[in-house]
Design a protein around this motif. Sequence first.
Motif, PDB file in Angstrom:
ATOM      1  N   ASN A 128      -1.250   9.941  -2.221  1.00 47.94           N
ATOM      2  CA  ASN A 128      -2.649  10.349  -2.073  1.00 47.94           C
ATOM      3  C   ASN A 128      -2.853  11.854  -2.092  1.00 47.94           C
ATOM      4  O   ASN A 128      -3.891  12.354  -1.690  1.00 47.94           O
ATOM      5  CB  ASN A 128      -3.240   9.773  -0.786  1.00 47.94           C
ATOM      6  N   ASP A 178       0.879  -1.168   0.000  1.00 52.80           N
ATOM      7  CA  ASP A 178       0.000   0.000   0.000  1.00 52.80           C
ATOM      8  C   ASP A 178       0.916   1.218   0.000  1.00 52.80           C
ATOM      9  O   ASP A 178       1.481   1.599   1.025  1.00 52.80           O
ATOM     10  CB  ASP A 178      -0.911  -0.003   1.227  1.00 52.80           C
ATOM     11  N   TYR A 220      -5.601  10.926   8.013  1.00 50.06           N
ATOM     12  CA  TYR A 220      -6.937  10.314   8.083  1.00 50.06           C
ATOM     13  C   TYR A 220      -6.890   8.800   7.920  1.00 50.06           C
ATOM     14  O   TYR A 220      -7.807   8.105   8.374  1.00 50.06           O
ATOM     15  CB  TYR A 220      -7.853  10.911   6.996  1.00 50.06           C
ATOM     16  N   THR A 221      -5.832   8.266   7.279  1.00 51.58           N
ATOM     17  CA  THR A 221      -5.768   6.817   7.059  1.00 51.58           C
ATOM     18  C   THR A 221      -4.865   6.111   8.068  1.00 51.58           C
ATOM     19  O   THR A 221      -5.283   5.162   8.719  1.00 51.58           O
ATOM     20  CB  THR A 221      -5.284   6.507   5.625  1.00 51.58           C
ATOM     21  N   TYR A 222      -3.628   6.592   8.190  1.00 51.68           N
ATOM     22  CA  TYR A 222      -2.662   5.921   9.068  1.00 51.68           C
ATOM     23  C   TYR A 222      -2.435   6.649  10.396  1.00 51.68           C
ATOM     24  O   TYR A 222      -1.983   6.042  11.365  1.00 51.68           O
ATOM     25  CB  TYR A 222      -1.320   5.757   8.354  1.00 51.68           C
ATOM     26  N   ASN A 252      -4.359  13.390   4.068  1.00 51.25           N
ATOM     27  CA  ASN A 252      -4.882  12.065   3.730  1.00 51.25           C
ATOM     28  C   ASN A 252      -4.153  10.958   4.488  1.00 51.25           C
ATOM     29  O   ASN A 252      -4.745   9.936   4.831  1.00 51.25           O
ATOM     30  CB  ASN A 252      -4.759  11.818   2.217  1.00 51.25           C
ATOM     31  N   ILE A 295       2.419   4.801   0.087  1.00 45.77           N
ATOM     32  CA  ILE A 295       2.116   6.081   0.721  1.00 45.77           C
ATOM     33  C   ILE A 295       2.928   7.203   0.083  1.00 45.77           C
ATOM     34  O   ILE A 295       2.424   8.304  -0.156  1.00 45.77           O
ATOM     35  CB  ILE A 295       2.415   6.013   2.234  1.00 45.77           C
TER      36      ILE A 295
END
Length: 343
Positions: A248, A6, A256-258, A253, A8
């Motif tokens: 992203n 994934d 908000y995700t990690y 962002n 980043i």
Amino acid sequence: MQSIKDLIYFDFDKAKSINSQLNGGAISELTRAIEEEGGLSSEIGFDIKILKGKLGESDKERSIRTERIELYHELLNEVEKSLTEKKILNDLNASFEDGGKSFNDFLIDVPSFTYVKATGWCSFEDFERFKRIMANFNEIQRLIFASVLQNNPEAKKFKEQINDLRKELKTKNNNTKELLKLKAIEKNFDKTMVSETGAIFLDEVFIERVETFLNTFTPNRLNFRLAPFDIFNDFQILANLKSKYLVNGDFENIIYTYGSRPNIKLSIVGVITSCPQKDEVRVDLNDEYIGYEESELKEEAVFEKAFRNVFSTFENFEKFFFVPSYPKIAVSPIAIYREVKIK
């Protein structure tokens, strides 16, 4: 062992340069596709047919973005594979955990490494976000704690006076007297909040000076910090990130995700750019003046010496912000990602 990543952060320019040097552009079609995907016209230049006849602009954008990220993964996998096959890439976790050496012996080997990969606990440090929080800290405190004083007579009186003065100031330009009065009432209101609720307010002058300091030494700074080993967590990898390579789009962002301090381990791949050692091995270039009296130097040499000493002083200031100290190292990152290994 294969893995799913994934992604980043990905420095495409650095990865393309490395691939070109190692493989002579073996995946040039992929890199060309990424370079040319910026436009949304029909002349996109993809060899891989991803666009259908009459797609809308948003559909085109989604298709392009999806394909771009897929191509990033292809390029990253190729670069990691090539560096590993040529025995240039060192996996720090494997080097220490499977190498059978003590931690101190491992540290002796680190200066000989160039490209490294590591997985561990990490954190992101966004100095622009920090400055925003500092600048708005007092207002946020007022928003949170003012509601607690809704039934406090003194606080209600202050709030009414503040609202009335703000309305007046909207109709009167540059009314210094009214503005000073407003500041004084707001200060008394803050004192009431502190005594009644335990709110904390930062000195405004202190906030301005911190912002000046950060603007001078850390403008637009986004840092990444990773500790590969749970026990020896003083050994850390430090990296300065460029916003344009965040996959992203922006750091919010990631938050908000990690989160700014992820609760799962991430991986970084890059080249070591700073590796301080226990005993200083560098030659100090200012040592050329050792043994000379001022009177023995030419006028231009005296000026140059003084000027270079100023830079040495600045270097000490910079040590406060993300300049690694032993045993930490700095890495110029190619990629940061979460890796799921497939056995």
